[in-house]
Design an enzyme around this catalytic site. Sequence first.
Site, PDB file in Angstrom:
ATOM      1  N   HIS A  39       0.831  -1.200   0.000  1.00  0.00           N
ATOM      2  CA  HIS A  39       0.000   0.000   0.000  1.00  0.00           C
ATOM      3  C   HIS A  39       0.869   1.255   0.000  1.00  0.00           C
ATOM      4  O   HIS A  39       2.077   1.193   0.227  1.00  0.00           O
ATOM      5  CB  HIS A  39      -0.934   0.019   1.214  1.00  0.00           C
ATOM      6  CG  HIS A  39      -2.111  -0.887   1.085  1.00  0.00           C
ATOM      7  ND1 HIS A  39      -2.066  -2.212   1.463  1.00  0.00           N
ATOM      8  CD2 HIS A  39      -3.361  -0.679   0.598  1.00  0.00           C
ATOM      9  CE1 HIS A  39      -3.250  -2.779   1.236  1.00  0.00           C
ATOM     10  NE2 HIS A  39      -4.050  -1.870   0.712  1.00  0.00           N
ATOM     11  N   LYS A  48      -0.696   4.928   4.492  1.00  0.00           N
ATOM     12  CA  LYS A  48      -1.603   3.994   5.175  1.00  0.00           C
ATOM     13  C   LYS A  48      -1.104   3.752   6.593  1.00  0.00           C
ATOM     14  O   LYS A  48       0.071   3.434   6.806  1.00  0.00           O
ATOM     15  CB  LYS A  48      -1.702   2.680   4.403  1.00  0.00           C
ATOM     16  CG  LYS A  48      -2.737   1.709   4.980  1.00  0.00           C
ATOM     17  CD  LYS A  48      -2.969   0.528   4.046  1.00  0.00           C
ATOM     18  CE  LYS A  48      -3.963  -0.461   4.633  1.00  0.00           C
ATOM     19  NZ  LYS A  48      -5.305   0.143   4.839  1.00  0.00           N
TER      20      LYS A  48
END
Length: 252
Positions: A141, A145
């Site tokens: 990600h 995040k």
Amino acid sequence: MIKIVLNGCCGKMGKVITECASKFNDLQIVAGIDKFPYETSYPIFETPEDLNLDYDVLLDFSRAGALKGLLNLTEKTKKPLVICSTGFSDEDLALIEEKSKTLPLFRSANMSLGINLINSLLRKVTPLLYGNYDIEIIEKHHNQKVDSPSGTAVLLADTIKESINDETKFVYGRSGASKREENEIGIHAIRGGSIVGDHDVIFAGVGEVIELSHKAISREVFAIGALKACEYMGNISIPGLYTMDDVIGITK
């Protein structure tokens, strides 16, 4: 017309959901909830307690810390709550489970059709492969995040664990000098750049490797899934904990 209140409307996903909602003829975002409001076509309230208008579905795409306030609002209105946030603690998940006995709640760690199809496939293939194949999960990600591993990686890992008739254990990352044990399910997180979300489930055997992979190209896929969940939950009044399996008609 299903009237939606969007919690987290000013975040990255909230903005994408607002844009995508205009493509649905049966949905309308009538209000948002966000501590940092910006100009939109609908009114924005700073907290769930401030909300003073009627709605059909409360959609949450924010952070885990908002959960209790949203559940309090849902208890007052008895309207469905669609939970798309991740990063929940075991205590949070137990609370959602408990509240679903009296409220119509929806929760999914990932709103994309593809991930939920892969999750369904894992229920079928894992019992066939476990014992002869080592299982590892890799998720990637963007560097903003905050939770790790991702809610989706946990979802996939839990499905794998539940599909195996054996005592398995999760191993988060690897370091040092230790041999892999057969009953391990490895979970690895990578953070960097602007990666929307990649998930790979690896079954590594002798002489071959089988991979189930999903790559999210755009946040729009999550927005569409969230809005489809609102369509589904807009017609639900019976208490329970609903998932994307219910929305897309997957039978466990």
